[in-house]
Enzyme design. Structure first.
Site, PDB file in Angstrom:
ATOM      1  N   SER A 136      -3.745   6.022   0.766  1.00  0.00           N
ATOM      2  CA  SER A 136      -3.032   7.049   0.002  1.00  0.00           C
ATOM      3  C   SER A 136      -1.743   7.463   0.732  1.00  0.00           C
ATOM      4  O   SER A 136      -0.942   6.629   1.113  1.00  0.00           O
ATOM      5  CB  SER A 136      -3.961   8.235  -0.246  1.00  0.00           C
ATOM      6  OG  SER A 136      -3.410   9.120  -1.194  1.00  0.00           O
ATOM      7  N   ASP A 198      -4.900   2.254 -10.528  1.00  0.00           N
ATOM      8  CA  ASP A 198      -4.749   3.456  -9.715  1.00  0.00           C
ATOM      9  C   ASP A 198      -3.369   4.069  -9.959  1.00  0.00           C
ATOM     10  O   ASP A 198      -2.352   3.387  -9.812  1.00  0.00           O
ATOM     11  CB  ASP A 198      -4.906   3.089  -8.233  1.00  0.00           C
ATOM     12  CG  ASP A 198      -4.829   4.302  -7.311  1.00  0.00           C
ATOM     13  OD1 ASP A 198      -4.787   5.442  -7.815  1.00  0.00           O
ATOM     14  OD2 ASP A 198      -4.796   4.089  -6.075  1.00  0.00           O
ATOM     15  N   HIS A 310      -8.740   5.430  -7.279  1.00  0.00           N
ATOM     16  CA  HIS A 310      -8.090   5.703  -6.002  1.00  0.00           C
ATOM     17  C   HIS A 310      -9.085   5.675  -4.845  1.00  0.00           C
ATOM     18  O   HIS A 310      -8.682   5.540  -3.687  1.00  0.00           O
ATOM     19  CB  HIS A 310      -7.388   7.065  -6.048  1.00  0.00           C
ATOM     20  CG  HIS A 310      -6.469   7.298  -4.888  1.00  0.00           C
ATOM     21  ND1 HIS A 310      -5.397   6.479  -4.609  1.00  0.00           N
ATOM     22  CD2 HIS A 310      -6.478   8.248  -3.913  1.00  0.00           C
ATOM     23  CE1 HIS A 310      -4.771   6.919  -3.526  1.00  0.00           C
ATOM     24  NE2 HIS A 310      -5.408   7.985  -3.085  1.00  0.00           N
TER      25      HIS A 310
END
Length: 613
Positions: A136, A198, A310
């Site tokens: 991330s 995602d 994610h």
């Protein structure tokens, strides 16, 4: 020829390599460790001769509340505090290299920490390879860390390899950043593993995503939850999820349709993108194709999977490691060409073969990547052929120089051309000068249009050819400039008349020489004067010498005297170091005549009468 090779062959090799080694599994494992350590954490380990550094995806917003400038792009050379020196604009008309302001802020926080610096220096000293990774937001910080390491390690010998892997990381910088990375040959050092559905890698946080205060609140809520990994409290309604998903999809569509070269202040991908789906994976390294594929693949998802996708990278990594990018052919592939079969494999790996509306567009995207990937190399091959065809022009100029050096007039190459008459020989040499200049201007034009390989300026063949051309021909350009009186109209050559191609070739040569060991001192004069601007400096010194004889103002006299002293020192260093061609010291050359006159003047002037400078 269009069916001979797959455009994504190189990137597929990288994908296959990653899937068949422990790199992805080790990187993801350490990402999990860093995430578990909490906000602002990082984890470092050494596995054999490889060092790993992972950044937590749990990060704190740099400012309280929502800063409208947080997601904006900022110039890297200014905001980066000089830590990324090579990643700067090469030409005045280029868009500046820019990065996400928030990500840069987070990186600089890490960079200022003693514990972080200690771990990095330890890995540099003890390992041969370093893998930087993050999930991330942590992946974006990893990208900046890898860029800083690559910048720092340029001067380190023996070299240490750096590889960066991001998992579901958002865009970091603009197109200029992508181009700068390619020019430095660092593109292969970056890989972003992206789920086809995602939205986080597609969430650039550009202001175009937040048109209303209400929508800002939803984006802020989502982003803060992603930063803290606090998905338990992420209570978005189905309507909010749908609006978030559709907004990101719309933003990706705008980015996918953007024309290359117009992305100075738009977020842009760089490096390799490993797209993962339930069916397999495919790796792409062409930025235009990557952003189009980011848009197409998002259309296979739904608002309900914005959180799950994610968090699914551990599953993807495990699946890839087990399958090693399993190849499966669709029915009928065996009768197709190898290129069409490769396309079918790629589409099958992405799971798009079931998406009737998307499969043709995804196929076109892969074909476009092939065309865009091949065209620069084909152009370079064509230029290489043309370069060989202009060799006779160079040979004739070299012959002309040899004749001038042997002439009984002893004027040398530069002055013979400057004082030439209307002979057929000099006319032909002048035409050759124009033809060679036109060829190299064409090279620069193609580079400006991104129609040649990004690393052409690092290829020895072209760097050496450009330098040889410049050493041979620029003295003739200078001679013509002063012969035609252009210095009276525009000013001196160096600041007002030098062609842009020579400035560019200077940079090519300087960047090449920096990485090479300098040769021993010369024992005889060079074949060509190594400072191609030497004769322009001689012309300027000649003007100063004429002016000093007529000058009465003490300040101007001091300026001219100082300039002449400095030029003499500079010139004699070149002569004594044999960095000039023999024609420079010819008896009747402009330099020899200037030096004789200057030294005679120095003996006539009482040093004490000169003003202090």
């Amino acid at each position: 020829m269009d069916t001979e090779a797959s455009s994504f062959e190189t990137s597929e090799m990288l994908g296959t390599f990653l899937a068949s080694t422990p790199l992805l599994k080790e990187a993801w494992r350490l990402c999990g460790t860093a995430n578990a350590m909490g906000c602002g954490a990082f984890a470092a380990e050494q596995v054999g001769g490889v060092g790993y550094v992972a950044f937590s995806g749990v990060q704190e917003m740099p400012v309280l509340g929502w800063d409208p400038n947080y997601g904006m792009l900022v110039p890297l050379d200014v905001a980066g505090r000089g830590l990324f020196a090579p990643l700067k604009c090469r030409y005045d008309d280029e868009e500046p290299v820019m990065v996400h302001s928030g990500m840069l802020h987070l990186f600089l926080q890490y960079h200022s920490r003693p514990d972080f610096q200690s771990q990095i220096h330890s890995l540099v000293a003890e390992t041969k390879s370093i893998v930087i990774t993050g999930h991330s937001i942590g992946g974006s910080i990893a990208f900046l860390t890898a860029l800083r390491l690559l910048t720092y390690l340029i001067s380190i010998f023996p070299p240490i390899s750096v590889f960066c892997i991001g998992f579901g990381s958002p865009f970091l910088g603009n197109e200029s950043l992508s181009q700068a990375i390619l020019r430095e040959r660092w593109g292969g050092s970056f890989c972003n593993v992206v789920s086809t559905r995602d939205i986080m890698p597609r969430l650039s946080l550009h202001q175009s995503l937040v048109p209303t205060p209400q929508w800002q609140a939803i984006i802020r809520f989502w982003y803060t939850s992603m930063m803290s990994m606090n998905f338990a409290n992420l209570q978005l309604t189905e309507e909010d999820k749908a609006r978030l998903f559709s907004s990101v999809a719309a933003d990706m569509e705008c980015l996918a349709q953007a024309v290359e070269g117009s992305g100075g202040r738009l977020f842009w991908p760089f490096g390799n993108y490993l797209f993962c789906s339930d069916e397999g994976a495919i790796c792409l390294d062409n930025a235009v194709s990557v952003r189009k594929m980011m848009h197409l693949m998002l259309r296979t998802g739904s608002p309900n999977c914005i959180i799950e996708e994610h968090l699914k990278y551990g599953w993807y990594v495990e699946r890839l490691s087990l399958q090693s990018l399993k190849r499966s052919f669709l029915e009928g592939d065996l009768s197709e060409s190898s290129y069409e079969a490769s396309l079918s494999m790629a589409l099958n790996s992405l799971g798009t073969y079931r998406q009737v509306s998307i499969a043709p567009m995804a196929k076109d995207c892969l074909k476009m990547a092939r065309r865009m990937g091949r065209a620069p190399n084909l152009n370079a091959a064509d230029l290489a052929i043309r370069l060989s065809k202009i060799t006779p022009y160079r040979a004739e100029i070299e012959w002309y120089k040899a004749c001038c050096d042997k002439s009984e007039e002893q004027r040398g190459y530069y002055d013979s051309f400057k004082q030439r008459g209307a002979s057929k020989r000099e006319f032909k040499i002048n035409m050759n000068r124009y033809k060679l200049g036109a060829f190299w201007d064409k090279v620069i034009h193609l580079m400006d249009g991104k129609e040649l390989p990004h690393d052409l300026h690092r290829r020895s063949k072209w760097v050496n050819a450009a330098q040889s051309y410049m050493l041979l021909v620029e003295p003739l350009d200078i001679a013509e400039y002063y012969r035609s009186g252009m210095h009276l109209k525009k000013g001196h050559y160096i600041s007002n008349g030098r062609e842009r191609r020579y400035e560019i070739f200077d940079r090519w040569w300087t960047e090449r020489v920096v990485t090479e060991k300098l040769s021993n001192r010369r024992t005889r004069y060079a074949g060509l004067t190594q400072d191609t601007r030497f004769w322009a400096r001689v012309e300027e010194a000649k003007e100063w010498l004429d002016n000093i004889k007529r000058q009465s103002d003490p300040r101007n006299l001091a300026f001219l005297w100082d300039g002449l002293i400095k030029f003499e020192t500079y010139a004699m260093n070149l002569v004594e170091g044999r960095e000039v061609s023999a024609d420079v010291v010819a008896k009747n050359s402009s330099f020899s005549l200037w030096l004789k006159e200057w030294r005679a003047l120095k003996t006539q002037i009482i040093p004490q009468s000169m003003p202090l400078v």
